[in-house]
Design a protein around this motif. Structure first.
Motif, PDB file in Angstrom:
ATOM      1  N   VAL A   1       0.838  -1.293   0.071  1.00  0.00           N
ATOM      2  CA  VAL A   1      -0.033  -0.043  -0.196  1.00  0.00           C
ATOM      3  C   VAL A   1       0.982   1.199  -0.164  1.00  0.00           C
ATOM      4  N   ALA A   2       1.701   1.294   0.874  1.00  0.00           N
ATOM      5  CA  ALA A   2       2.673   2.400   0.828  1.00  0.00           C
ATOM      6  C   ALA A   2       3.467   2.669  -0.537  1.00  0.00           C
ATOM      7  N   VAL A   3       3.821   1.661  -1.075  1.00  0.00           N
ATOM      8  CA  VAL A   3       4.312   1.785  -2.413  1.00  0.00           C
ATOM      9  C   VAL A   3       3.609   2.725  -3.528  1.00  0.00           C
ATOM     10  N   PHE A   4       2.300   2.427  -3.335  1.00  0.00           N
ATOM     11  CA  PHE A   4       1.352   3.481  -3.999  1.00  0.00           C
ATOM     12  C   PHE A   4       1.683   4.805  -3.788  1.00  0.00           C
ATOM     13  N   GLY A   5       1.953   5.019  -2.448  1.00  0.00           N
ATOM     14  CA  GLY A   5       2.363   6.516  -2.376  1.00  0.00           C
ATOM     15  C   GLY A   5       3.561   7.095  -2.963  1.00  0.00           C
ATOM     16  N   VAL A   6       4.539   6.260  -3.357  1.00  0.00           N
ATOM     17  CA  VAL A   6       5.632   6.852  -4.227  1.00  0.00           C
ATOM     18  C   VAL A   6       5.191   6.975  -5.589  1.00  0.00           C
TER      19      VAL A   6
END
Length: 515
Positions: free
Chosen positions: A426-431
């Motif tokens: 999920v955090a990678v989507f923030g990238v």
């Protein structure tokens, strides 16, 4: 028990007292106000030299200890001591703060040129910066919870005037909103501080962190106190849904004020989670970790989406910080030494890149007085240095390899993947969102044909280049030579993650159910 290593020279007290005394004198003596910015710049340089001296006096490999410690009785009747000391993390944060202050003072050198009495106004603003500098040092160096709380609340006074008196349109409303949010968080934390004292041993040094960390609390009491502290730190961090004060404040404040607010003071939230919440409330921290991780992921995604939708440049920069703070909180509470080290590194890297983003955006907007993205186009043809430095700062912020943001974000994601792969995904989507909220506004502001009303803009002058150059150099150094900072912060992260044990989330649930 946390070890304390005393200092033979009260360098931390001096770092607090010098800017505080200078700030009070400038505000109290009118002739000094006319030379206030020169005095403040001189004091800030001395402060920076003092803290650099302090970095040579500690053992950077020693874990779980307060160094350069000073302890003096202050109000023994209720257990409050003037107790200062630094870990590797707190000293790094003090270095960051004291390095940014001279740059902010130089950046604001001409901002009061249109005032009725420019030298007086510039001197008063500089004095407020000095007072804020003193409280920043005190917050990061405090070993006594009551002293920490005092500085946590007192810093609101100079910040309120820096926002409300020296901001732009809607500055007073933004200052009031900032004050109300911060006071609400502080009052909630005060309830926790009082409750903590009720359960602590009645000694003349009852509020010392090393003593409180040994206090055995009933789990329900520990959880309740933890919640009061965490709410205050989540407001400061800022985390969704307690973040709404930040965009309004950043849109109304001077760029230099935003540099100190977002680059340093908002880190009090993440610092407090590491330095207070984890050692004082280990069981509650573990128990609450799943919820906090969820809020961190929401902050990462929401902050990125909100940044993409902004039409005001300063609000856009502030919303990127909401997303970045989500990464920091994720790294703190996921229970991984790698991720924790990344979160601490992130605090420093973000402080550098966001400082540059606010300053450069301020240099752009001060020429027209407009912060609306739609009012600009083709600026790279007119102001190529400004455009280039804005892009480099933004790329550092969104973790381009070779710049300051890459290593901490990589550490947080790798550490999270080893514990919670779904959260990492999920955090990678923030990238991905980060690339959009950087490149889209860059394209709108700096590319394309130059409108007729933009062709007379001036590029960065020597003063402005002087403020930006150290930040750009720091971004490159942190990006390609990150090992020293990682080595310095690893002992702190190892000590902090000890509170989570070997399987943090499973233990959190078990701990909560057993209580």
């Amino acid at each position: 028990m946390l070890e304390t290593i005393s200092s033979t020279f009260p360098v931390l007290t001096l770092l607090v007292a010098l800017p505080a005394l200078a700030g009070v004198l400038i505000l109290s003596v009118k002739p000094l106000q006319k030379a206030g910015r020169y005095i403040a710049l001189g004091v800030s340089v001395v402060e920076l030299l003092l803290v650099l001296f302090a970095t040579t006096q500690i053992d950077w490999t020693l874990a779980g200890s307060y160094q350069l410690a000073e302890t003096y009785s202050w109000i023994p009747q209720i257990g409050i001591s003037w107790a200062l000391g630094v870990t590797q993390l707190s000293l790094v944060m003090i270095v960051l703060a004291l390095a940014l202050v001279p740059l902010v003072l130089v950046a604001a050198w001409k901002e009061d040129s249109q005032a009725a009495n420019p030298s007086l106004e510039a001197g008063r603003y500089a004095a407020l910066i000095l007072l804020l500098e003193a409280f920043m040092v005190l917050i990061f160096a405090a070993r006594d919870v009551a002293v920490f709380y005092f500085a946590f609340e007192a810093m609101l006074i100079p910040l309120y005037f820096m926002i409300g008196r020296y901001g732009i349109a809607n500055a007073k409303a933004a200052a009031v909103k900032f004050l109300l949010y911060s006071l609400a968080g502080g009052l909630v934390m005060l309830a926790g501080v009082i409750t903590l004292f009720v359960y602590a041993e009645r000694t003349p040094q009852a509020y010392l962190l090393e003593n409180l960390s040994q206090t055995q609390l009933p789990f329900n009491v520990e959880l309740g106190i933890f919640i009061t502290f965490f709410i205050a730190f989540a407001i400061k961090a800022p985390m969704v849904p307690l973040h709404t004060w930040l965009p309004d404040t950043a849109a109304a404040a001077r760029p230099g004020t935003s540099v100190l607010l977002v680059g340093v003071l908002d880190k009090i939230g993440t610092y407090g989670m590491i330095a207070l919440c984890l050692p004082l409330f280990p069981n509650a921290s573990v128990y609450a970790a799943p919820v906090i991780i969820g809020l961190a992921l929401v902050s990462i995604i929401y902050g990125g989406l909100a940044a993409i939708g902004q039409s005001d440049l300063m609000r856009l920069v502030s919303f990127t910080s909401v997303s970045h703070f989500g990464f920091m909180v994720l790294g703190i509470y996921v229970g991984s030494t790698i991720a924790m080290t990344g979160a601490m590194f992130y605090m420093v890297a973000h402080g550098v890149s966001i400082a540059a983003m606010f300053l450069i955006s301020g240099y752009l907007t001060e020429q027209t007085g407009s912060r609306a993205i739609a009012d600009y186009r083709g600026m790279q043809r007119v102001t190529p240095i400004l455009a280039g430095t804005w892009l480099v700062s933004g790329l550092a912020s969104v973790a381009l390899p070779g710049l300051s943001g890459f290593v901490p974000e990589y550490l947080v994601l790798i550490g999270t993947w080893k514990v919670l792969p779904i959260a990492a995904a999920v955090a990678v989507f923030g990238v991905v969102l980060a690339a959009l909220y950087l490149l889209v506004p860059y394209q709108k502001i700096f590319t394309g044909p130059v409108p007729d009303n933009m062709d007379k803009f001036s590029d960065l002058d020597m003063r402005q280049k002087f403020t930006v150059a150290p930040l750009l150099i720091a971004m490159v150094i942190l990006g390609i030579w990150s090992a020293p900072l990682i080595s310095a912060l690893t002992p702190v992260s190892e000590a902090a993650v000890t509170n989570f044990q070997s399987a943090p989330l499973e233990n959190a649930q078990t701990e909560g159910n057993s209580k």
